[in-house]
Design a protein around this motif. Structure first.
Motif, mmCIF file in Angstrom:
data_model
loop_
_atom_site.group_PDB
_atom_site.id
_atom_site.type_symbol
_atom_site.label_atom_id
_atom_site.label_comp_id
_atom_site.label_asym_id
_atom_site.label_seq_id
_atom_site.Cartn_x
_atom_site.Cartn_y
_atom_site.Cartn_z
ATOM 1 N N GLU A 111 -4.465 2.541 1.329
ATOM 2 C CA GLU A 111 -5.136 1.304 0.923
ATOM 3 C C GLU A 111 -5.459 1.352 -0.569
ATOM 4 O O GLU A 111 -5.823 2.395 -1.101
ATOM 5 N N THR A 112 -5.315 0.225 -1.223
ATOM 6 C CA THR A 112 -5.617 0.121 -2.652
ATOM 7 C C THR A 112 -6.882 -0.723 -2.837
ATOM 8 O O THR A 112 -7.350 -1.368 -1.898
ATOM 9 N N VAL A 113 -7.405 -0.725 -4.027
ATOM 10 C CA VAL A 113 -8.563 -1.567 -4.324
ATOM 11 C C VAL A 113 -8.210 -3.029 -4.068
ATOM 12 O O VAL A 113 -8.993 -3.786 -3.479
ATOM 13 N N GLU A 153 0.797 -1.226 0.000
ATOM 14 C CA GLU A 153 0.000 0.000 0.000
ATOM 15 C C GLU A 153 0.829 1.275 0.000
ATOM 16 O O GLU A 153 0.383 2.291 -0.535
ATOM 17 N N THR A 168 -5.865 -4.336 -2.001
ATOM 18 C CA THR A 168 -5.733 -4.692 -0.588
ATOM 19 C C THR A 168 -7.071 -4.594 0.136
ATOM 20 O O THR A 168 -7.328 -5.381 1.044
#
Length: 76
Positions: free
Chosen positions: A10-12, A6, A14
């Motif tokens: 936060e990413t899509v 990340e 994760t």
């Protein structure tokens, strides 16, 4: 591993994987209930549902998360 991927946000990817991990305790509780009830049919149904949900989750980890984490940890 998620923090390495990340980089502070936060990413899509994760977020999706975290949700999958968060769902596991419900399955474990249901499996335990079926075991305590000696209900092999219910246990099999829950285990099958778990496998169906975890297969694409595991594939996403293998194909996307692990290579990204490896690249980030290597400084790429």
């Amino acid at each position: 591993m998620f923090p390495a991927v990340e980089g502070g946000a936060e990413t899509v990817l994760t977020a999706t994987l975290r949700k999958g991990h968060g769902d596991l305790p419900v399955f474990f509780d249901e499996l335990n209930d079926a075991l305590e009830a000696h209900d092999a049919e219910e246990y099999g149904r829950i285990a099958g549902a778990m496998r169906a949900l975890l297969a694409p989750h595991d594939d996403k980890e293998e194909a996307e998360l692990y290579p990204l984490a490896q690249a980030r940890c290597a400084g790429n």
